[in-house]
Enzyme design. Structure first.
Site, short mmCIF file in Angstrom:
data_model
loop_
_atom_site.label_atom_id
_atom_site.label_comp_id
_atom_site.label_asym_id
_atom_site.label_seq_id
_atom_site.Cartn_x
_atom_site.Cartn_y
_atom_site.Cartn_z
N GLY A 81 0.78 -1.24 0.00
CA GLY A 81 0.00 0.00 0.00
C GLY A 81 0.80 1.28 0.00
N GLU A 122 4.01 4.18 5.91
CA GLU A 122 2.77 3.41 5.79
C GLU A 122 1.75 4.16 4.92
OE1 GLU A 122 1.10 0.90 5.91
OE2 GLU A 122 1.21 -0.27 7.74
N ASP A 123 0.83 3.40 4.32
CA ASP A 123 -0.26 4.04 3.59
C ASP A 123 -1.31 4.60 4.55
OD1 ASP A 123 -1.10 1.51 4.41
OD2 ASP A 123 -1.95 0.94 2.47
N ASP A 182 -4.67 2.51 10.94
CA ASP A 182 -6.07 2.30 11.30
C ASP A 182 -6.11 2.01 12.80
OD1 ASP A 182 -8.73 1.53 11.34
OD2 ASP A 182 -8.54 -0.10 9.94
N LYS A 200 -6.51 7.20 10.68
CA LYS A 200 -7.89 7.15 11.20
C LYS A 200 -7.83 7.28 12.72
CE LYS A 200 -9.70 3.95 7.70
NZ LYS A 200 -10.26 2.59 7.49
N PHE A 249 -13.87 3.25 5.02
CA PHE A 249 -12.98 2.52 4.11
C PHE A 249 -12.63 3.38 2.89
CE2 PHE A 249 -11.86 -0.52 0.80
CZ PHE A 249 -10.97 -1.31 1.49
N ASP A 281 -5.97 -0.47 -1.76
CA ASP A 281 -6.78 -1.30 -2.66
C ASP A 281 -8.12 -1.68 -2.06
OD1 ASP A 281 -5.58 -3.13 -0.68
OD2 ASP A 281 -6.52 -4.68 -1.90
N ARG A 333 -5.42 0.59 -6.61
CA ARG A 333 -4.16 1.16 -6.10
C ARG A 333 -3.64 2.27 -7.02
NH1 ARG A 333 -2.37 -2.17 -1.94
NH2 ARG A 333 -2.72 -4.40 -2.17
#
Ligand code: 5GP
Length: 191
Positions: free
Chosen positions: A54, A109-110, A113, A141, A162, A169, A175
């Site tokens: 990601g 990181e993408d 969460d 988040k 989401f 993805d 992506r």
């Protein structure tokens, strides 16, 4: 320069996603993170570890905005929820090849969460002798965050919903979208 208008919704595998963060805004967010990292890591030769898949696009953009000495490496992790364990297990499917002793590591990181993945990676890199570990994430988040420290650098805070695009993805699709899209899960009103 005029920014292109934010795009139309996209369909992926039967689900509808609506634009949330346009590519111009993403570029500005990444530039802000890069600026903060350059300030802090100039002359420290950081090791910028990309968490595949990601974070590949964010990582590639970020390092090109950092005109300082730095090195890169890549890890691939997957979360495995065993069914018997509610906490789940994180496993490497490819680990970093660089010697970590004494290094100043930046985990790229993408999205953060629950925080479980980066919390585990921080521990892993520190156990292997890193001098410091910080986290730079494209998205964060805050409402979903449960584990460990929040990312030291986050380009955007987003609601606990989401998202896809810019590396993230849905069922391995999306992506390559140049913007971040939000799952449009608001059901139409009845009647
Ligand atoms: P955490 O361990 O912080 O709960 O989750 C991290 C991983 O979950 C991310 O690296 C990403 O792979 C996945 N993830 C969490 N939220 C989202 C989301 O909104 N969209 C996508 N595509 N992946 C997500």
């Amino acid at each position: 320069m005029d920014e292109p208008a934010i795009g139309a919704p996209v369909m992926i595998d039967g689900l509808r996603f609506v634009p949330m963060i346009g590519s111009g805004e993403i570029s500005r967010g990444i530039a802000a993170v890069a600026g903060a990292l350059v300030e802090r890591y100039r002359d420290r030769n950081p090791l910028m570890i990309c968490v595949l898949n990601g974070a590949a696009i964010f990582h590639a953009d970020l390092i090109r905005l950092m005109p300082i000495a730095l090195e890169v490496d890549y890890v691939r992790v997957s979360s495995y929820d065993g069914g018997l364990s509610s906490s789940g297990t994180i496993i490497f499917t490819a680990s970093a090849s660089t010697q970590l002793t004494g290094r100043n590591v930046i985990v790229v990181e993408d999205i953060v969460d629950t925080g479980r993945t980066v919390d585990w990676l921080r521990g892993y890199f520190m156990e292997r002798g890193a001098a410091s570990v910080e986290v730079a994430s494209l998205l964060y988040k805050r409402e979903a965050h449960m584990m460990g420290n929040p990312p030291e650098y986050a380009a955007f805070e987003i609601p606990n919903r989401f998202v896809v695009g810019f590396g993230l993805d849905y069922r391995q699709q999306g992506r390559n979208l140049p913007a971040v899209y939000l799952l449009d899960d608001i059901l139409p009103a009845e009647g």
